[in-house]
Design a protein around this motif. Structure first.
Motif, PDB file in Angstrom:
ATOM      1  N   SER A 766       0.958  -1.020  -0.209  1.00 35.00           N
ATOM      2  CA  SER A 766      -0.098   0.245   0.469  1.00 35.00           C
ATOM      3  C   SER A 766       0.871   1.330  -0.089  1.00 35.00           C
ATOM      4  N   ASP A 767       0.198   2.347  -0.143  1.00 35.68           N
ATOM      5  CA  ASP A 767       0.890   3.594  -0.032  1.00 35.68           C
ATOM      6  C   ASP A 767       0.581   4.124   0.813  1.00 35.68           C
ATOM      7  N   ASN A 768       1.033   3.960   1.741  1.00 37.03           N
ATOM      8  CA  ASN A 768       1.227   4.686   3.297  1.00 37.03           C
ATOM      9  C   ASN A 768       2.887   4.618   3.367  1.00 37.03           C
ATOM     10  N   THR A 772       4.643   2.399   7.004  1.00 38.21           N
ATOM     11  CA  THR A 772       5.540   2.035   6.920  1.00 38.21           C
ATOM     12  C   THR A 772       7.521   3.029   7.336  1.00 38.21           C
ATOM     13  N   LYS A 807       7.139  -2.264  -2.577  1.00 39.11           N
ATOM     14  CA  LYS A 807       7.004  -1.195  -2.783  1.00 39.11           C
ATOM     15  C   LYS A 807       7.162  -1.215  -4.515  1.00 39.11           C
ATOM     16  N   LEU A 810       4.550  -1.984  -5.922  1.00 39.87           N
ATOM     17  CA  LEU A 810       3.700  -0.307  -6.293  1.00 39.87           C
ATOM     18  C   LEU A 810       3.968   0.858  -7.090  1.00 39.87           C
ATOM     19  N   LEU A 811       4.883   1.210  -6.794  1.00 37.61           N
ATOM     20  CA  LEU A 811       5.990   1.880  -7.960  1.00 37.61           C
ATOM     21  C   LEU A 811       5.843   1.867  -9.452  1.00 37.61           C
ATOM     22  N   ASN A 814       2.115   2.327 -10.198  1.00 35.22           N
ATOM     23  CA  ASN A 814       1.266   3.519  -9.781  1.00 35.22           C
ATOM     24  C   ASN A 814       2.760   4.892 -10.513  1.00 35.22           C
ATOM     25  N   LYS A 817       2.791   8.119  -8.177  1.00 37.10           N
ATOM     26  CA  LYS A 817       2.510   8.365  -6.810  1.00 37.10           C
ATOM     27  C   LYS A 817       3.838   8.298  -6.809  1.00 37.10           C
ATOM     28  N   SER A 820       5.245  10.111  -2.994  1.00 35.43           N
ATOM     29  CA  SER A 820       5.036   9.233  -1.725  1.00 35.43           C
ATOM     30  C   SER A 820       5.331   8.197  -1.836  1.00 35.43           C
ATOM     31  N   ILE A 821       5.609   7.174  -2.618  1.00 37.21           N
ATOM     32  CA  ILE A 821       6.403   5.712  -2.842  1.00 37.21           C
ATOM     33  C   ILE A 821       7.735   5.910  -2.608  1.00 37.21           C
ATOM     34  N   GLN A 824       8.989   5.773   1.301  1.00 33.13           N
ATOM     35  CA  GLN A 824       8.813   4.332   1.885  1.00 33.13           C
ATOM     36  C   GLN A 824      10.058   3.222   1.553  1.00 33.13           C
TER      37      GLN A 824
END
Length: 836
Positions: A766-768, A772, A807, A810-811, A814, A817, A820-821, A824
């Motif tokens: 997740s992008d959090n 993280t 991660k 995820l990057l 996305n 993003k 923000s990623i 992390q």
């Protein structure tokens, strides 16, 4: 300092995987760590500082007044870490004369204009730039970073985090923000002129002498400390805080608090004046400073720090009514840091080897405050939890309390110095008696006020007051390691009507100690106080009309020992019923955990425990029982229902609701539904979990009722499956204390470990940023408590690498993003480096 430590559960798992681990100092050549030789005596430190928020640097000017300590000297050697030194001069009544200096390897050597003799003062002027991000020294388990000066969200890029500046001097990090002799046996008065944007408030040691508006929208605050204290206790704090004012007698007591939490400041800090009054009377020495302020800092590198008159707390102190109505989880820390203002700030350990004369007393202050405010049972419970952290940590068994051969000064901030040290003081108090113990403390404080001291001086004060020789006590508990490991056997002589208790010590070096033994004859206990000699085996004979029903050794719970014992459920019931001391009752209750649902005596004990006046006993009973067993439901259900609705302690109500939920009986739904709207986090969280247990279809409707911020370990474990399985995103960051340790939890509790692993993977997919970063910070803080076991490091490294891959994926999916990623990814990469 109050350091953050892992829970007993996590530590137990780690060390079960870490049995053969070396300690931090094992395998090294033992080096005697002498107290720092005093060549120079600091007299006064004057600073003028302002801050570059963009560069995260501080511009400083210093006027340092000093003299040779004893021998004549023509040089001044200062610690100065990661700095730029622009100018060094002799200041003679405002007239500056340049001095030659050499600055390398974080040491500033200054050639004075002449040779000075003892008590011949001089003042050196230094213009410098502090660059905390250039500091090379690393943090430790207790203090996980050592930059000294911290800029938090300095550029204001994080909308969810305030901009703050704070300092952390212990152990030797003050020299990262001003040149000094960074040793605990250096004391000096001080004054600091802090120039900051006018929207910020400042805090430092001593009193605010004046505040002057500047022409550029800034303000200069002038703080003055006119009593000598150690350089590691210097402090600066800057930020947008509300200042809530309180007082003790004529002494200001202020609470610097983030504005969101201003309405709760008195709930969090409000017992401070009463604590000051209690400690002043108990110690026979009034609070010795001109004011007392407390402040919290974001991203703090430990638990809390006793900077003289200006204690800094980590942001975990910030609690809201739902947490505070259950329990102010930070109250012990508030007491701990305040007590340091006598033990640590007034009288300071002369070396890190003797740190325990600071920290064991601060640890024991938590006992004293609980005893005074909430009763002896609560004090005994708190200390039992503390000492168990030490007892269940085998790597600490061979460490002396006073340690002259540490590998790093950071090593001494451990369970021995703190928790074991506090338990040792409790034993000494019980041996000497209250009057002599506290009179000895008063003598120690008055004899060594505003100076440094060591454990021998503590011993001399207790001996002076009591008339007793205490070398036997200090040699084994302060200058030795370990603790008694006890087992016992009994034999009965029916003709003599006597029972003999044979006490065995299995550790290498036997201890001598007083010991309380309860002999139960015809169901009634009789207390015997005996003396165990420093031999592997001691025998004691007592009168008894028949073979005793029960022998309870260490019945008063005072001796710090690891005791192997085995009792039947009937004997545990007898011990619980016949004991006045909390610890014996709690041990008896815990002793039936494997017999619950199997033995009627166990059920009777649970029933008695539910009616115990001390709420921790009631909670323990509720946690042990299983109301899905018909026999238990019949015997206990009615009482549990009453506790769920009416117990005066919300923590008990929550535990009772959790116990009722195991029945899966819908008749309790009205109790659970009522609990959902309670202020108490415990009641609310357990009620949500209970409803989901009884009717899983309601989980989505209840998601917004879940709030695990600041939740206890038990609450986290209980709601973790609900949060993870139903992807309650608002609670993602709050499950990190469990998710971060999933590989180890799986060893002890496979079911919980599996859910924790799912939670970890959810976070990493997740992008959090907050969740993280929480994972990486928790692991960084835990690193020092994991020993040096390569297997443990490998497990965590692999876990982090798996998270990094998620991660990166995820990057890849996305790219929009990235802003923000990427932070992390950076945080995980840094954590991986730490575990190489």
């Amino acid at each position: 300092m109050k350091k953050a430590i892992l829970s007993i559960a996590i530590l137990g798992v780690l060390f079960s995987a870490n049995v053969s681990a070396q300690t931090e100092t094992s395998g090294r050549e033992k080096i005697y760590r002498a107290t720092h030789t005093k060549v120079t005596e600091l007299k006064h430190t004057k600073l003028k500082v302002n801050f570059d928020y963009q560069k995260e640097q501080m511009n400083g000017e210093e006027w340092l007044t000093a003299s040779p300590y004893f021998y004549a000297s023509n040089e001044l050697i200062l610690d100065a870490k990661g700095m730029l030194i622009h100018e060094v001069a002799l200041d003679n009544n405002g007239k500056k004369s340049p001095l030659k200096f050499d600055y390398k390897d974080d040491v500033l050597k200054i050639n004075l204009d002449k040779t000075y003799t003892k008590n011949q003062d001089y003042t050196v002027y230094i213009k410098y730039t502090s660059r905390p991000n250039e500091v090379k020294q690393k943090g430790s388990a207790a203090i996980n970073d050592a930059k000294g000066l911290y800029f938090i969200n300095a550029q204001g890029k994080d909308a969810d985090k305030p901009t703050q500046i704070w300092t952390q001097g212990e152990t030797e990090s003050s020299s990262a923000w001003f040149p000094t002799i960074d040793r605990p046996n250096q004391k000096t008065t001080q004054e600091i002129f802090m120039t900051v944007p006018d929207k910020y408030v400042t805090l430092s040691n001593g009193i605010l002498k004046d505040s002057k508006k500047e022409s550029n929208g800034e303000r200069t605050d002038h703080w003055v400390m006119d009593k000598r204290h150690s350089t590691y206790l210097f402090f600066m704090g800057v930020g947008e805080y509300a200042v809530v004012k309180d007082k003790w007698k004529n002494i200001p007591v202020d609470y610097y608090i983030e504005k969101e939490y201003e309405p709760y400041a008195k709930q969090i800090y409000g017992n401070t004046p009463e604590m000051i009054d209690f400690f002043s009377k108990k110690l026979g020495y009034d609070y010795p400073w001109a004011k007392y302020s407390q402040i919290s800092g974001r991203d703090y590198v430990s638990g809390a720090m006793e900077n003289t008159t200006a204690t800094l707390h980590g942001s975990d102190i910030l609690q809201k009514p739902g947490q505070l109505i259950d329990e102010n989880k930070w109250e012990d820390t508030i007491a701990h840091e305040l007590f340091h203002h006598w033990f640590g700030d007034l009288v300071t350990a002369e070396s890190w080897s003797n740190l325990t004369v600071n920290e064991s007393f601060a640890n024991y202050s938590e006992y004293l405050w609980n005893e005074f405010k909430y009763g002896k049972d609560q004090a005994d419970y708190h200390q039992m939890e503390d000492v168990n952290h030490y007892i269940h940590n085998p790597s600490d068994f061979k460490k002396n309390l006073v340690r002259f051969d540490y590998g790093s000064r950071e090593d001494v901030f451990d369970l021995v110095t703190y928790q074991k040290g506090g338990g040792i003081l409790h034993m000494l108090r019980n041996y000497l008696g209250d009057e002599a113990f506290f009179a000895g403390i008063t003598d120690y404080l008055k004899t060594n006020e505003f100076k440094n001291a060591e454990a021998h001086q503590l011993r001399l004060s207790f001996e002076k007051v009591s008339g007793k020789d205490l070398n036997w006590f200090f040699n084994q508990w302060y200058f030795g390691s370990g603790n008694p490991k006890l087992s016992y056997t009994t034999s009965y002589e029916p003709v003599k009507k006597q029972v003999t208790v044979s006490l065995n010590q299995s550790q290498d070096l036997p201890f001598e100690f007083p010991l309380a033994i309860d002999v139960y004859d015809n169901g009634k206990p009789k207390r015997y106080n005996v003396w165990a000699n420093a031999t592997a085996k001691n025998s004691f004979t007592f009168d008894s009309s028949k073979n005793p029903d029960l022998i309870n050794i260490n019945s008063d719970g005072v001796l710090l020992a690891d005791i192997t014992d085995s009792k039947t459920p009937e004997q545990n019931l007898l011990q619980f019923s016949g004991s006045k001391e909390f610890k014996s009752k709690y041990i008896a209750l815990d002793g039936i955990k494997d017999q619950v649902g199997k033995n009627p005596a166990a059920t009777k004990l649970l029933a008695a425990a539910l009616k115990d006046p001390f709420f921790r006993i009631r909670i323990k009973a509720l946690e042990l029982m299983d109301l899905s067993i018909p026999e238990q439901m019949k015997a206990l259900g009615s009482d549990v229902e009453k506790l769920a609705s009416n117990d005066p302690k919300t923590l008990v109500q929550g535990a009772a609701i959790a116990a009722l939920s195991k029945t899966k009986d819908k008749k309790y739904v009205p109790i659970f539904e009522k609990g959902i709207n309670a202020i108490s986090n415990s009641v609310k969280v357990n009620s949500v979990a209970a409803i989901v247990t009884v009717d899983p279809s309601k989980v989505n409707a209840l998601a917004d009722k879940i709030d695990l911020e600041g939740a206890s370990e038990e609450m986290l474990n209980q709601l973790l499956p609900i949060v993870v399985k139903n992807k309650v995103t608002s609670q993602m960051a709050n499950i990190t204390p469990v998710a971060a340790f999933y590989p180890f939890i799986k060893f002890q509790n496979p079911e919980l470990g599996k859910v924790a692993e799912e939670g970890y993977n959810w976070i990493m997919s997740s992008d959090n940023l907050k969740a993280t970063e929480n994972i990486t910070k928790i692991l960084d803080q835990a690193k020092g408590q994991m020993g040096d076991n390569p297997q443990v490091k490998m497990m965590i490294s692999q876990m982090l690498k798996d998270g990094l891959n998620k991660k990166m994926e995820l990057l890849k999916q996305n790219p929009q993003k990235a802003s923000s990623i990427n932070p992390q990814i950076d945080a995980i990469n840094k954590a991986i480096e730490n575990f190489k």
